[in-house]
Design an enzyme around this catalytic site. Structure first.
Site: not given
Ligand code: SAH
Length: 396
Positions: A215, A231, A253, A300, A340
């Protein structure tokens, strides 16, 4: 004195333990201790009877012993002082990192094998610690750790118990406050940005501390940019982009709760609807409606491959997403792309992104390769602990 029962390896199977790899797989074991129960400490001996390590016993698991002691055969892990010393070692590293000096009040305190504490994850949000206890062995040691954390000034401990790990069936702890009840939502700072963290209802321990450095990197590239953060969870990358002077950030998300929290976090930092939008949508679909003048895209996603067996589908998922993003960026744009999934190696991830780049027929250059930050240390003898990899790509 260490009076733990002895488990003996097959002849010739001591190599990985001599190399301090912390896991003993069931196939390497010649004799199991009859008197030991799941969660007990055991000593691991070579076929010749030489002490190699001490660890937690999980007789039903493929990983029969998770070792935490390779130096001192006599060290007694039954003593609370043993675990408080381990904790102090972990805290000494965090002290050295001195994140507080960067306007950061949240960090990982215990990173399982990375801190020679298999089965434990602990994330600190101000004076609240969220603990994940992954094995019965870890559960037994928890009271000592809790005491150590309280001595270190942490006031509230919240337990998260992951439901989906096979070896977890016998962890008897229930999720909830361990001792005094603290506030369920805690405000923290990361590099001066303010975030609300829902330690009780949030995903994982409440916040993805492992992307702090990525970030911060995004922030340095964001001036004037239009950024799509997919995400986005509670908006971490979006807020970093805005703090770096982004013209606009869009968080996407699938979780409505996460999107609402992203809204609140943006407001907390003074960003209104003119600068930050948050959309609840499936990111795979969202690309169809995404703007076509994007300067930066962040990908992500959650771990697509939880196991080796899921690798093929996971690879397909990563490729599809990266292709969509690469096609969408304006010339000269940047892609911040991450995986991840522990089962997806750095090499494989790069190959997948290579495949997407070739299909998108864009000129793509790697500017940065990212990993997890130092409060998520990687035990050099346990490469499995390196799970987060990222690429920052210039896309012409
Ligand atoms: N980048 C974020 C962490 C991401 S964690 C940060 O910096 O805090 C992964 C996220 O993906 C979760 O919030 C989950 O709700 C979301 N997610 C999972 N599958 C998804 C999809 N198909 N489309 C959109 N979001 C999704």
């Amino acid at each position: 004195m260490n009076t733990a029962p002895v488990l003996t390896l097959q002849p010739g199977r001591e190599r990985s333990l001599v190399n301090r790899h912390p896991w003993v797989f069931s196939g390497a074991v010649a004799r199991r201790p009859k008197e030991a129960q799941e969660g007990d400490f055991v000593q691991v001996h070579s076929a010749e009877g030489k002490w190699l390590a001490t660890g937690f016993y999980s007789p039903e698991s493929q990983i029969v012993v998770r070792c935490f002691e390779f130096d001192d055969a006599a060290a007694d892990p039954g003593q609370g002082s043993y675990w408080r010393a381990r904790l102090q070692q972990a805290m000494a590293l965090r002290h050295r990192l001195n994140l507080a000096a960067t306007g950061t009040t949240c960090q990982r305190l215990l990173h399982a094998e990375g801190d020679q504490m298999p089965g434990f994850i602990a994330d600190a949000y101000g004076n609240t610690v969220v603990l994940q206890v992954l094995t019965l062995g870890a559960e037994r040691v928890l009271p000592h750790l809790a005491e150590g954390l309280r001595e270190a000034g942490y006031k509230y401990l919240y337990l998260k118990i992951k439901e989906n790990s096979a070896w977890l069936e016998r962890v008897s702890l229930q999720p909830g406050w361990y001792g005094a009840e603290g506030p369920p939502v805690v405000e923290v700072q990361e590099h001066g940005m303010r975030f609300e963290v829902d330690v009780v209802g949030g995903q994982k321990t409440g916040f993805f501390l492992d992307q702090r450095d990525a970030r911060a990197l995004l922030k340095t590239y964001a001036a004037g940019a239009k950024v799509l953060n997919t995400f986005s969870y509670t908006g971490g990358f979006s807020l970093a982009a805005l703090a770096g002077g982004a013209a606009q950030a869009i968080s996407v998300d699938i979780s409505k709760t996460a999107v609402e929290q992203a809204h609140r976090n943006a407001a907390l930092n003074g960003w209104g609807a003119d600068r930050h939008q948050a959309v609840a949508a499936d990111c795979f679909d969202y690309f169809r409606q995404a703007p076509d003048d994007l300067d930066i895209i962040v990908l992500d996603p959650p771990a697509f491959a939880k196991k080796e067996s899921a690798l093929k589908n996971a690879s397909r998922g990563y490729k599809e997403l990266n292709l969509k993003a690469l096609k969408r960026l304006r010339p000269g744009g940047l892609l911040f792309t991450f995986s991840c999934s522990q089962a997806v190696s750095r090499d494989l991830f790069r190959k997948i992104v290579f495949g997407a780049a070739a299909d998108a027929r864009r000129h793509v250059r790697i500017l940065h390769q990212t990993t997890q930050p130092p409060d998520h240390p990687i035990n050099i003898y346990h490469p499995e602990g390196e799970y987060l990899k990222g690429l920052v790509l210039q896309v012409d």
